[in-house]
Scaffold this motif. Structure first.
Motif, PDB file in Angstrom:
ATOM      1  N   VAL A   1       4.024   9.779  12.444  1.00 58.07           N
ATOM      2  CA  VAL A   1       4.350   9.366  11.271  1.00 58.07           C
ATOM      3  C   VAL A   1       3.195   9.150  10.715  1.00 58.07           C
ATOM      4  O   VAL A   1       1.945   9.254  10.870  1.00 58.07           O
ATOM      5  CB  VAL A   1       4.611   7.574  11.309  1.00 58.07           C
ATOM      6  CG1 VAL A   1       4.938   7.430  10.250  1.00 58.07           C
ATOM      7  CG2 VAL A   1       5.648   7.317  12.602  1.00 58.07           C
ATOM      8  N   LYS A   2       3.982  10.457   8.922  1.00 57.00           N
ATOM      9  CA  LYS A   2       2.875  10.028   8.398  1.00 57.00           C
ATOM     10  C   LYS A   2       2.138   8.776   7.809  1.00 57.00           C
ATOM     11  O   LYS A   2       2.759   7.615   8.106  1.00 57.00           O
ATOM     12  CB  LYS A   2       3.698  10.992   7.587  1.00 57.00           C
ATOM     13  CG  LYS A   2       4.055  11.717   7.192  1.00 57.00           C
ATOM     14  CD  LYS A   2       4.361  12.968   6.195  1.00 57.00           C
ATOM     15  CE  LYS A   2       5.595  14.413   6.485  1.00 57.00           C
ATOM     16  NZ  LYS A   2       5.967  14.870   5.366  1.00 57.00           N
ATOM     17  N   PRO A   3       1.189   8.814   7.037  1.00 58.31           N
ATOM     18  CA  PRO A   3      -0.178   7.598   6.296  1.00 58.31           C
ATOM     19  C   PRO A   3       0.953   6.673   5.705  1.00 58.31           C
ATOM     20  O   PRO A   3       0.868   5.396   5.908  1.00 58.31           O
ATOM     21  CB  PRO A   3      -1.353   7.964   6.577  1.00 58.31           C
ATOM     22  CG  PRO A   3      -1.134   9.336   7.300  1.00 58.31           C
ATOM     23  CD  PRO A   3      -0.322   9.377   7.371  1.00 58.31           C
ATOM     24  N   ASP A   4       1.369   6.966   4.970  1.00 54.82           N
ATOM     25  CA  ASP A   4       2.452   7.180   4.058  1.00 54.82           C
ATOM     26  C   ASP A   4       3.321   6.313   4.463  1.00 54.82           C
ATOM     27  O   ASP A   4       3.577   4.897   3.899  1.00 54.82           O
ATOM     28  CB  ASP A   4       2.704   7.505   2.761  1.00 54.82           C
ATOM     29  CG  ASP A   4       3.319   8.999   3.049  1.00 54.82           C
ATOM     30  OD1 ASP A   4       3.262   9.389   4.043  1.00 54.82           O
ATOM     31  OD2 ASP A   4       4.363   9.290   1.948  1.00 54.82           O
ATOM     32  N   VAL A   5       4.192   6.917   5.241  1.00 53.43           N
ATOM     33  CA  VAL A   5       5.305   5.814   5.979  1.00 53.43           C
ATOM     34  C   VAL A   5       5.184   4.747   6.837  1.00 53.43           C
ATOM     35  O   VAL A   5       5.490   4.090   6.641  1.00 53.43           O
ATOM     36  CB  VAL A   5       5.876   6.811   6.661  1.00 53.43           C
ATOM     37  CG1 VAL A   5       7.164   6.482   7.712  1.00 53.43           C
ATOM     38  CG2 VAL A   5       6.594   7.350   6.055  1.00 53.43           C
ATOM     39  N   GLN A   6       3.893   5.093   7.334  1.00 49.21           N
ATOM     40  CA  GLN A   6       2.896   4.302   8.076  1.00 49.21           C
ATOM     41  C   GLN A   6       2.988   3.034   7.334  1.00 49.21           C
ATOM     42  O   GLN A   6       3.443   1.717   7.745  1.00 49.21           O
ATOM     43  CB  GLN A   6       2.206   4.038   8.763  1.00 49.21           C
ATOM     44  CG  GLN A   6       1.550   3.278   9.832  1.00 49.21           C
ATOM     45  CD  GLN A   6       0.079   3.833  11.056  1.00 49.21           C
ATOM     46  OE1 GLN A   6       0.168   4.936  11.027  1.00 49.21           O
ATOM     47  NE2 GLN A   6       0.084   2.490  11.734  1.00 49.21           N
ATOM     48  N   LYS A   7       2.441   2.941   6.798  1.00 49.43           N
ATOM     49  CA  LYS A   7       1.729   1.976   5.461  1.00 49.43           C
ATOM     50  C   LYS A   7       3.267   0.839   4.653  1.00 49.43           C
ATOM     51  O   LYS A   7       2.949   0.076   4.850  1.00 49.43           O
ATOM     52  CB  LYS A   7       0.497   2.173   4.120  1.00 49.43           C
ATOM     53  CG  LYS A   7       0.329   1.894   3.456  1.00 49.43           C
ATOM     54  CD  LYS A   7      -0.745   1.774   2.457  1.00 49.43           C
ATOM     55  CE  LYS A   7      -0.714   0.977   1.604  1.00 49.43           C
ATOM     56  NZ  LYS A   7      -1.131   1.176   0.291  1.00 49.43           N
ATOM     57  N   ARG A   8       4.175   1.864   4.510  1.00 47.81           N
ATOM     58  CA  ARG A   8       5.273   1.155   3.743  1.00 47.81           C
ATOM     59  C   ARG A   8       6.279   0.597   5.014  1.00 47.81           C
ATOM     60  O   ARG A   8       6.455  -0.568   4.720  1.00 47.81           O
ATOM     61  CB  ARG A   8       6.793   2.688   3.147  1.00 47.81           C
ATOM     62  CG  ARG A   8       5.890   2.953   1.938  1.00 47.81           C
ATOM     63  CD  ARG A   8       6.872   3.685   1.627  1.00 47.81           C
ATOM     64  NE  ARG A   8       7.376   4.464   2.416  1.00 47.81           N
ATOM     65  CZ  ARG A   8       8.732   5.817   2.166  1.00 47.81           C
ATOM     66  NH1 ARG A   8       9.165   5.967   1.381  1.00 47.81           N
ATOM     67  NH2 ARG A   8       8.561   6.741   3.381  1.00 47.81           N
ATOM     68  N   ILE A   9       5.965   1.398   6.141  1.00 48.74           N
ATOM     69  CA  ILE A   9       7.256   0.543   7.318  1.00 48.74           C
ATOM     70  C   ILE A   9       5.687  -0.524   7.758  1.00 48.74           C
ATOM     71  O   ILE A   9       6.370  -2.063   7.458  1.00 48.74           O
ATOM     72  CB  ILE A   9       6.571   0.959   8.533  1.00 48.74           C
ATOM     73  CG1 ILE A   9       8.124   2.411   8.631  1.00 48.74           C
ATOM     74  CG2 ILE A   9       7.615   0.463  10.134  1.00 48.74           C
ATOM     75  CD1 ILE A   9       7.963   3.161   9.545  1.00 48.74           C
ATOM     76  N   GLU A  10       4.683  -1.083   7.887  1.00 45.93           N
ATOM     77  CA  GLU A  10       3.772  -2.200   7.702  1.00 45.93           C
ATOM     78  C   GLU A  10       4.085  -3.067   6.634  1.00 45.93           C
ATOM     79  O   GLU A  10       4.366  -4.534   7.007  1.00 45.93           O
ATOM     80  CB  GLU A  10       2.812  -1.545   8.037  1.00 45.93           C
ATOM     81  CG  GLU A  10       2.140  -1.074   9.145  1.00 45.93           C
ATOM     82  CD  GLU A  10       0.300  -0.073   9.216  1.00 45.93           C
ATOM     83  OE1 GLU A  10      -0.347  -0.636   8.494  1.00 45.93           O
ATOM     84  OE2 GLU A  10       0.295   0.073  10.594  1.00 45.93           O
ATOM     85  N   GLU A  11       4.297  -3.018   5.584  1.00 42.18           N
ATOM     86  CA  GLU A  11       5.011  -3.857   4.454  1.00 42.18           C
ATOM     87  C   GLU A  11       5.770  -4.452   4.532  1.00 42.18           C
ATOM     88  O   GLU A  11       5.447  -5.351   4.549  1.00 42.18           O
ATOM     89  CB  GLU A  11       4.672  -2.809   2.850  1.00 42.18           C
ATOM     90  CG  GLU A  11       2.647  -2.200   2.805  1.00 42.18           C
ATOM     91  CD  GLU A  11       3.034  -1.354   1.049  1.00 42.18           C
ATOM     92  OE1 GLU A  11       4.180  -1.166   0.827  1.00 42.18           O
ATOM     93  OE2 GLU A  11       1.804  -1.002   1.070  1.00 42.18           O
TER      94      GLU A  11
END
Length: 172
Positions: free
Chosen positions: A1-11
């Motif tokens: 998973v791309k870092p920006d996608v991971q960040k959105r999912i975690e949010e």
């Protein structure tokens, strides 16, 4: 998973307050379904009708989690009949066993063999003394008998003739 996608999912996880279910994670991590084999001396024995209904309900309730229940019904308390039923369950590649069976040396030897193979066994309704079953789920019949005798003594003052009716002597 791309870092920006991971960040959105975690949010999103944080915002929604999502917490993973440990049981669900454990089941999801399994690569194969779980099959629980049940041995019950229920043929021509209406005592076990509700037990069988409970097995059916549990099987339906847990089917979505990859857990199935296989019931092997036998008639009576013949030792070899019970051992043969255990062998039939093992042929179906069960991962665990729940057994209502006779407390006999040959059955205990078979249970120990099954446990050594890595399959946990739970005794229900009738204990299996002196073998490596995981646990016993059922009544403490000695304690129950003592309680019944105490109540009978209180009711009668200790002066009574009593007839005790029990099931098979092959069940502990």
């Amino acid at each position: 998973v791309k870092p920006d996608v991971q960040k959105r999912i975690e949010e999103i996880i944080q915002t929604m307050g999502y917490k993973p279910n440990r049981a669900g994670k454990a089941l999801a991590a399994r690569k194969k379904p779980i099959t629980i084999g049940c041995l019950v001396p229920s043929i021509d024995n209406p005592y076990f009708d509700k037990v069988l209904n409970g097995f059916r309900r549990a099987s339906q309730d847990f089917a979505d989690y990859g857990i199935s229940v296989i019931v092997e019904q036998v008639k009576g308390y013949d030792v070899q009949t019970h051992i043969d039923a255990l062998d039939r369950l093992l042929q179906k590649k069960v991962n665990a066993l729940c057994v209502v069976t006779v407390d006999d040396c040959a059955v205990r030897v078979k249970i120990d063999e099954i446990v050594r193979s890595g399959i946990p066994v739970v005794a229900s309704n009738s204990d299996l003394t002196g073998c490596n079953r995981l646990c016993y789920v059922g009544c403490n019949y000695v304690q129950s008998g003592q309680t019944a005798a105490g109540i009978l003594k209180l009711i009668t003052g200790g002066n009574t003739k009593t007839l005790i009716v029990t099931g098979s002597v092959k069940m502990s």
